[in-house]
Design an enzyme around this catalytic site. Sequence first.
Site, mmCIF file in Angstrom:
data_model
loop_
_atom_site.group_PDB
_atom_site.id
_atom_site.type_symbol
_atom_site.label_atom_id
_atom_site.label_comp_id
_atom_site.label_asym_id
_atom_site.label_seq_id
_atom_site.Cartn_x
_atom_site.Cartn_y
_atom_site.Cartn_z
ATOM 1 C CB CYS A 256 -9.071 -3.955 -11.723
ATOM 2 S SG CYS A 256 -8.622 -2.907 -13.101
ATOM 3 C CB CYS B 186 -4.169 3.100 5.958
ATOM 4 S SG CYS B 186 -3.959 2.839 4.186
ATOM 5 C CB CYS C 74 -0.908 -0.013 1.226
ATOM 6 S SG CYS C 74 -1.916 1.477 1.409
#
Length: 131
Positions: free
Chosen positions: A119, A99, A47
Site C-alpha cells: 500500500c 535512498c 521512487c
Amino acid sequence: MEKIHKTEEEWKALLDADSYRVLRKKGTEPPFQNAYWDDHTKGVFVCAACGLPLFTSDAKYDSGTGWPSFYQPIEEDHIELEGDTTFGMVRDEVVCARCGSHLGHVFPDGPAPTGQRYCMNSASLILNPTQ
C-alpha cells in the site's frame, strides 16, 4: 545496490513539499485523494526521490483502500522492510532500498500470487508510462 545519501536540505531542494513530507518524514496522504489510487495507465512506478524502479502497473490492483496497491515489487531487493509501531499499530514499513525513502506499508491481505498488499503513497512514486 549503491546507496544514495543526501542531507535533509538537499532532499528539501530536490522534492516538492508533499513528496518531502511523505518520503523523508514518513507522512501519508489522504485515501481516494491521491494521484495513482485509481490510475490505470500502463507503466513503471519509480521512487520519486531517486528514480529506482519499484512496481509495474501489471502488479497494481484495486485494494479498495484509496491508495495505489501492488501485489509485488519489480525486484525484491529494490525495497526494504522496517518495523513500524507508530499510531499504536504493528506493521511493516516499505522503504526504497537505494535512498531509504518512505514509500508506504505492506500487509498480508493481498491477492494471489503473493498474498501481499504493498500500500503505497502516490507522493512517493512517479509513473513512467509505457506504450
